[in-house]
Design an enzyme around this catalytic site. Structure first.
Site, short mmCIF file in Angstrom:
data_model
loop_
_atom_site.label_atom_id
_atom_site.label_comp_id
_atom_site.label_asym_id
_atom_site.label_seq_id
_atom_site.Cartn_x
_atom_site.Cartn_y
_atom_site.Cartn_z
CD GLU A 43 -2.40 1.34 2.94
OE1 GLU A 43 -2.52 2.39 3.61
OE2 GLU A 43 -2.70 -0.02 3.66
CE LYS A 132 -5.74 1.81 7.91
NZ LYS A 132 -5.06 2.68 7.12
#
Length: 206
Positions: A43, A132
């Site tokens: 990411e 998340k």
């Protein structure tokens, strides 16, 4: 890479490398080292200068080896920039329904940050693929376990304060993966990646 393939890349090893850096070159180096260590999802956060260029380079370079995504995505405009650069997944630190809608419009995997049960439900209703838990070190493992009570179907990924030492504990508590940045990128990144994967394997490959 299709959404289902992105999910497999994330959950197969159970670790997402969260890449920050002061320069494009640093972000590229850390991302490459993470993949060399066996991590299959990286990411690139939009706190990196020129993040979209880093994503563009890595999405070509790592095709077939790892899923390349964009992090710290706060709005639909940034999500679209990342997607056009080749991002295969989008991660937001907060619940942004416009980011989720943009990802769904282009059928791109989306993870969004949540801190409450209400946010978790809203995120799932909006179509988020992954929730998340952020910041994980503040919310704690008890929050993840409690959230799975009313929402056993939720796919959860703690990020923030995840270390080699607690990775297996997070996965045993019910996380499908963990996101890690600082603990991964200090020192020998590839070796750190291998250590993280050794811990996740204790749970994922029984």
């Amino acid at each position: 890479m299709e959404k289902e393939q992105v999910y497999e890349s994330i959950t197969r090893t159970g670790v997402v490398a969260v890449i920050r850096g002061e320069t494009k070159e640093e972000a590229l180096r850390v991302a490459r080292a993470s993949v060399a260590g066996g991590i299959e999802a990286v990411e690139i956060t939009f706190t990196v200068p020129g993040a979209e260029e880093v994503i563009r380079v890595l999405s070509d370079e790592l095709a077939g080896k790892a899923a390349v995504g964009a992090g710290s995505v706060l709005d639909a405009e940034t999500a679209r920039i990342a997607i056009l650069a080749g991002a295969q997944f989008i991660v937001s630190p907060c619940l942004s329904e416009e980011v989720i809608r943009t990802c769904n419009r282009y059928r791109v995997f989306c993870a969004c940050g949540i801190m409450t049960v209400t946010e978790a439900v809203r995120a799932m209703e909006a179509g988020a693929d992954l929730l998340k838990i952020f910041p994980a070190d503040t919310l704690g493992m008890g929050f993840l376990k409690a959230l799975h009570g009313p929402l056993p179907q939720a796919k959860l990924m703690p990020t923030g304060g995840v270390t080699v030492e607690n990775t297996a504990d997070w996965l045993r508590a019910g996380a499908v993966a963990v996101g890690t940045g600082g603990s991964l990128t200090k020192g020998d990144v590839s070796e750190n990646a291998r250590r993280f994967l050794a811990e996740s394997a204790k749970v994922l490959k029984k």
